[in-house]
Design an enzyme around this catalytic site. Sequence first.
Site, PDB file in Angstrom:
ATOM      1  N   HIS A  89       1.013  -1.314  -0.044  1.00  6.48           N
ATOM      2  CA  HIS A  89       0.052  -0.102   0.066  1.00  6.48           C
ATOM      3  C   HIS A  89       0.820   1.339  -0.015  1.00  6.48           C
ATOM      4  O   HIS A  89       1.933   1.359   0.576  1.00  6.48           O
ATOM      5  CB  HIS A  89      -1.184  -0.128   1.171  1.00  6.48           C
ATOM      6  CG  HIS A  89      -0.214   0.053   2.403  1.00  6.48           C
ATOM      7  ND1 HIS A  89      -0.022   1.166   3.125  1.00  6.48           N
ATOM      8  CD2 HIS A  89      -0.002  -0.831   3.421  1.00  6.48           C
ATOM      9  CE1 HIS A  89       0.372   1.033   4.349  1.00  6.48           C
ATOM     10  NE2 HIS A  89       0.672  -0.522   4.638  1.00  6.48           N
ATOM     11  N   ASP A  91      -0.389   4.565   0.851  1.00  6.52           N
ATOM     12  CA  ASP A  91      -0.661   5.444   2.037  1.00  6.52           C
ATOM     13  C   ASP A  91       0.083   5.288   3.180  1.00  6.52           C
ATOM     14  O   ASP A  91       0.668   4.129   3.461  1.00  6.52           O
ATOM     15  CB  ASP A  91      -1.981   5.357   2.440  1.00  6.52           C
ATOM     16  CG  ASP A  91      -2.631   3.984   2.866  1.00  6.52           C
ATOM     17  OD1 ASP A  91      -2.308   2.943   2.451  1.00  6.52           O
ATOM     18  OD2 ASP A  91      -3.241   4.079   3.950  1.00  6.52           O
ATOM     19  N   ASP A 122       6.851   1.413   6.373  1.00  2.00           N
ATOM     20  CA  ASP A 122       5.474   0.827   6.463  1.00  2.00           C
ATOM     21  C   ASP A 122       4.829   1.976   5.329  1.00  2.00           C
ATOM     22  O   ASP A 122       4.280   3.102   5.813  1.00  2.00           O
ATOM     23  CB  ASP A 122       4.823   0.651   7.594  1.00  2.00           C
ATOM     24  CG  ASP A 122       3.365   0.185   7.489  1.00  2.00           C
ATOM     25  OD1 ASP A 122       3.007  -0.006   6.427  1.00  2.00           O
ATOM     26  OD2 ASP A 122       2.758   0.295   8.684  1.00  2.00           O
ATOM     27  N   GLU A 153      -4.903   1.573   3.309  1.00  2.00           N
ATOM     28  CA  GLU A 153      -4.896   0.687   3.900  1.00  2.00           C
ATOM     29  C   GLU A 153      -4.661   1.084   5.519  1.00  2.00           C
ATOM     30  O   GLU A 153      -5.523   0.447   6.607  1.00  2.00           O
ATOM     31  CB  GLU A 153      -3.625  -0.080   3.779  1.00  2.00           C
ATOM     32  CG  GLU A 153      -3.472  -1.358   4.560  1.00  2.00           C
ATOM     33  CD  GLU A 153      -2.781  -1.316   5.984  1.00  2.00           C
ATOM     34  OE1 GLU A 153      -2.676  -2.317   6.606  1.00  2.00           O
ATOM     35  OE2 GLU A 153      -2.194  -0.155   6.051  1.00  2.00           O
ATOM     36  N   GLU A 154      -4.177   2.208   5.726  1.00  2.00           N
ATOM     37  CA  GLU A 154      -4.129   2.509   7.190  1.00  2.00           C
ATOM     38  C   GLU A 154      -5.152   3.287   7.888  1.00  2.00           C
ATOM     39  O   GLU A 154      -5.337   3.131   8.811  1.00  2.00           O
ATOM     40  CB  GLU A 154      -2.960   3.770   7.336  1.00  2.00           C
ATOM     41  CG  GLU A 154      -1.339   3.199   6.877  1.00  2.00           C
ATOM     42  CD  GLU A 154      -0.766   2.385   7.821  1.00  2.00           C
ATOM     43  OE1 GLU A 154      -1.463   1.965   8.706  1.00  2.00           O
ATOM     44  OE2 GLU A 154       0.183   2.192   7.385  1.00  2.00           O
TER      45      GLU A 154
END
Length: 485
Positions: A89, A91, A122, A153-154
């Site tokens: 991801h 984001d 991350d 995703e976050e």
Amino acid sequence: MTPDQIESAVAAAMPQAVEELKRLAAIPSVAFPGHPEEPVFAAAAMTEELLRSTGLPRVQQVAVEGSFPAVFGEAPAPPGMPTVLLYAHYDVQPAGDPAAWRTPPFEPTLIDGRLYGRGTADDKSGIISHITALRTFQGRFPVGIKVIIEGQEEYAGDRLEAFVERNPDLLRADAIVVADTGNPRVGDPAVTTSLRGMAAFTIEVRTLKEALHSGSFGGAAPDALAALMRMLTSLHDDNGDIRVPGLPRGSFLGQGPSEEEFRRTAGVLDGVSLVGSGSLADRLWSSYAITVTGLDVPTVSGAVNAVQPAARARVTVRVPRPATRRPRSTRSWSSCARWRRGACRCRSATSRSAPATRRTRAARPAPRSTAPWNAPSAALRATSARAARSRWSTRCSGSSRRPRSCCSGRRTRRRRSTPRTSAWTWRSFAGSLPRRPSSSRSSAFPQPSASSSPHPSPGLRGGPLEPTPKGLREWALRAARLRRH
């Protein structure tokens, strides 16, 4: 390609990979509400550009309802070969207080062979890992390749799950490689087979209309901050083990890190003990973990001599797999501060669900607790179910279309632009995880909001919740990734 050829190609590509990671991590692609959306779209565009450079014949951005676009790439499998799906991801989490960073969060800085910045690990490093590995084959892939890189995703990972539900063939594969984990140490390869899930909620305690002078009212006026601290400290015993009913300790069969290695990696200060009991592997990988991740209270520098009328805390619960048991009820919360009167507002969510607002009010004064603040949870919960129901009534606001049942079992219909009624228990936040599909719906994923905004508030989902022993057992048996009927 032989393993030696692959290793040589990756080593030669590392300088380019580091520079591309710096470029990607410099984009503040925070996909949370309240943050600008332009950097998120810019990160999607750069991810698409990088993926095109790998030789995949098909690369495009795909719309994800209620979210930012995902970047998809595909190369067909040679005859008789499997297809591998690569995930990451683009984001990132908000940077928080810039003063807490040693280097600017969105100016990636290379120090002693490590790149520091928001998203350098991350999970933009995961994107670059996939890109570099694919480039190694120069377009001649030994297996079928599919790549999906999402953009929220976050904050709202359930939006991608709904996308998968609607497009099962697009992402169908024989294996999935998720580049969103780590390894124990540099140079020590590791494969992560499962991670603990997460449930999260915000609890707000209100006791007074306004702040009161502590010299005139302290000692009798209920302090919201003291009540909140009492509730939070009741979650663990003196050893640091969780004492919430329904959250048992797990057992990990493999080998975990040594205490010395863990203390060094975590940066634990000298003279400070680790919390909890049992092996480190059990505590880190197979047991529940409850963490207070934020407090909204007056700062020390801005403190005044006043009894606080309100206080808020953000609490997360890490859920091990398999999670076949559920916490029992809010009595483990309410009884901790049952002398408290006033309003308690909770926002409950998981890493796979957007927040929903919940409000709880004391229907009448609760009897004064005689148990000390650090008494065992059994003493803190020494009230009958009838007494607990008489003290608490719950209202939930959300966007669910289904009616819910309140604590007394009464059914209420949701009218347009009005809140609905539901029982808030520990089962509620566990129930906001992905649930078992009903017979009329083959979905294994929650549906997104129909709003065109990338940040809708879908609220709670599901049918009536019966506060009966049978209902408790039923909820206790539902796994963390199953949808309820």
